[in-house]
Design a protein around this motif. Sequence first.
Motif, PDB file in Angstrom:
ATOM      1  N   PHE A  90       5.387 -30.479 -17.356  1.00  0.00           N
ATOM      2  CA  PHE A  90       6.816 -30.766 -17.245  1.00  0.00           C
ATOM      3  C   PHE A  90       7.583 -29.545 -16.744  1.00  0.00           C
ATOM      4  O   PHE A  90       8.386 -29.633 -15.803  1.00  0.00           O
ATOM      5  N   ILE A  91       7.342 -28.387 -17.361  1.00  0.00           N
ATOM      6  CA  ILE A  91       8.064 -27.173 -16.976  1.00  0.00           C
ATOM      7  C   ILE A  91       7.592 -26.666 -15.622  1.00  0.00           C
ATOM      8  O   ILE A  91       8.395 -26.196 -14.810  1.00  0.00           O
ATOM      9  N   VAL A  92       6.297 -26.752 -15.336  1.00  0.00           N
ATOM     10  CA  VAL A  92       5.777 -26.280 -14.052  1.00  0.00           C
ATOM     11  C   VAL A  92       6.413 -27.054 -12.898  1.00  0.00           C
ATOM     12  O   VAL A  92       6.864 -26.467 -11.899  1.00  0.00           O
ATOM     13  N   CYS A  93       6.477 -28.372 -13.005  1.00  0.00           N
ATOM     14  CA  CYS A  93       7.107 -29.178 -11.941  1.00  0.00           C
ATOM     15  C   CYS A  93       8.579 -28.817 -11.778  1.00  0.00           C
ATOM     16  O   CYS A  93       9.078 -28.692 -10.661  1.00  0.00           O
ATOM     17  N   GLY A  94       9.275 -28.645 -12.904  1.00  0.00           N
ATOM     18  CA  GLY A  94      10.686 -28.303 -12.831  1.00  0.00           C
ATOM     19  C   GLY A  94      10.935 -26.953 -12.195  1.00  0.00           C
ATOM     20  O   GLY A  94      11.818 -26.807 -11.347  1.00  0.00           O
ATOM     21  N   VAL A  95      10.137 -25.953 -12.564  1.00  0.00           N
ATOM     22  CA  VAL A  95      10.327 -24.598 -12.032  1.00  0.00           C
ATOM     23  C   VAL A  95      10.004 -24.547 -10.545  1.00  0.00           C
ATOM     24  O   VAL A  95      10.745 -23.947  -9.749  1.00  0.00           O
ATOM     25  N   PHE A  96       8.899 -25.160 -10.131  1.00  0.00           N
ATOM     26  CA  PHE A  96       8.508 -25.120  -8.728  1.00  0.00           C
ATOM     27  C   PHE A  96       9.555 -25.802  -7.843  1.00  0.00           C
ATOM     28  O   PHE A  96       9.927 -25.280  -6.783  1.00  0.00           O
ATOM     29  N   MET A  97      10.046 -26.962  -8.261  1.00  0.00           N
ATOM     30  CA  MET A  97      11.021 -27.692  -7.451  1.00  0.00           C
ATOM     31  C   MET A  97      12.379 -26.999  -7.434  1.00  0.00           C
ATOM     32  O   MET A  97      13.032 -26.911  -6.394  1.00  0.00           O
ATOM     33  N   PHE A  98      12.805 -26.506  -8.585  1.00  0.00           N
ATOM     34  CA  PHE A  98      14.104 -25.839  -8.612  1.00  0.00           C
ATOM     35  C   PHE A  98      14.057 -24.524  -7.851  1.00  0.00           C
ATOM     36  O   PHE A  98      15.064 -24.138  -7.240  1.00  0.00           O
ATOM     37  N   ARG A  99      12.920 -23.851  -7.874  1.00  0.00           N
ATOM     38  CA  ARG A  99      12.804 -22.599  -7.122  1.00  0.00           C
ATOM     39  C   ARG A  99      12.959 -22.872  -5.633  1.00  0.00           C
ATOM     40  O   ARG A  99      13.597 -22.091  -4.924  1.00  0.00           O
ATOM     41  N   PHE A 100      12.388 -23.960  -5.144  1.00  0.00           N
ATOM     42  CA  PHE A 100      12.559 -24.318  -3.739  1.00  0.00           C
ATOM     43  C   PHE A 100      14.026 -24.574  -3.414  1.00  0.00           C
ATOM     44  O   PHE A 100      14.551 -24.101  -2.406  1.00  0.00           O
ATOM     45  N   PHE A 101      14.712 -25.315  -4.269  1.00  0.00           N
ATOM     46  CA  PHE A 101      16.129 -25.590  -4.038  1.00  0.00           C
ATOM     47  C   PHE A 101      16.952 -24.305  -4.063  1.00  0.00           C
ATOM     48  O   PHE A 101      17.816 -24.081  -3.202  1.00  0.00           O
TER      49      PHE A 101
END
Length: 337
Positions: free
Chosen positions: A135-146
């Motif tokens: 859950f946190i890995v997906c959130g961090v990776f996607m938000f970092r791209f944004f």
Amino acid sequence: MIDSPRFLRTRRNSSRRDWSKALTVGEEVRGEEPLVPPPLERTFDQAEVDSAAWENGLEPIGVRPHLGAYIKDLWARRSFIKVMALSKAYAENQNTYLGQLWTLFSPMMNAAVYVVIFGFILQVGRAGIENTIAFIVCGVFMFRFFERSVMAGAHSINKNLNLVRSVKFPRAVLPIAGVLSELAILGPAVAVMALISYVSGFLPFAGKVTIDWYWLLTIPAIGLLWIFSTGCAFLVARWVAITPDLDNLIPHVMRVLMYASGVIFSIDRYLGQFSWGWIAQYQPVAVYLYLVRSCLLNEPAYPQSLFMWLLGIGWAVVFAVAGFLVFWRGEERYGRD
């Protein structure tokens, strides 16, 4: 003999006579009135000027072109955008020992910090979530791209002023290439993100993550996030180009947005109890995090939702169109002091 003393004396005397004659002529020339040619009288009417400019393909500088011509000119430079984006992505971390591996290590270490602190120590990220790691890995990776896409748009004009002031081209090339560069960097990171999510499902304290056809929907979900990020990059590119002080505020806005988008905890669990919680749940960044998680994870709180997909499409279209129009309207102001 050519090098005899008599021959050398004769050549020196001849040189003195030549220099004396040259000085005399120079003095006579300086004494005369300079001849100034009469000015050329040329008059051109506006029709002749427009015709000459059209025949030679000349266009006025510092004038915002029509929207149709602007889009056409931008499309003609699609190859340049691609080359510029890939070269920027390749130059990322080029002077380090690990090189491009840092594009994978940086989000992994960032996600690891949040997993340890919020997932295990504070146990904030575990509330209502079966697989906290994924859950946190997906959130961090996607938000970092944004976040990196927005920062690339904010710096697209001010960090390329020499190019903006010296070459005529649609300035929208710069924020588009900046976000596209971040998308190229995200490609390998998505594979690592999916791998970490799947492997974490084998841990005894984490929920299972199965591979099914929903994983294919991750591609359009990231595509919508890319379109939305490009629209945001257009907006901040114009705002920072006009008011450079805003560049210092963007990191703080991103930090607030990270906590308001459910990157490390469930929005429904912590904010859903408030009357305004639906605003955080349906704001754009939270919607795209929901879509990616619903594709990769088996979280009961994040099932596939047609409403969320339609909302994601709507946010992407609105921000892309509005951001492009706002950026285009400021075209003639970029690069001016």
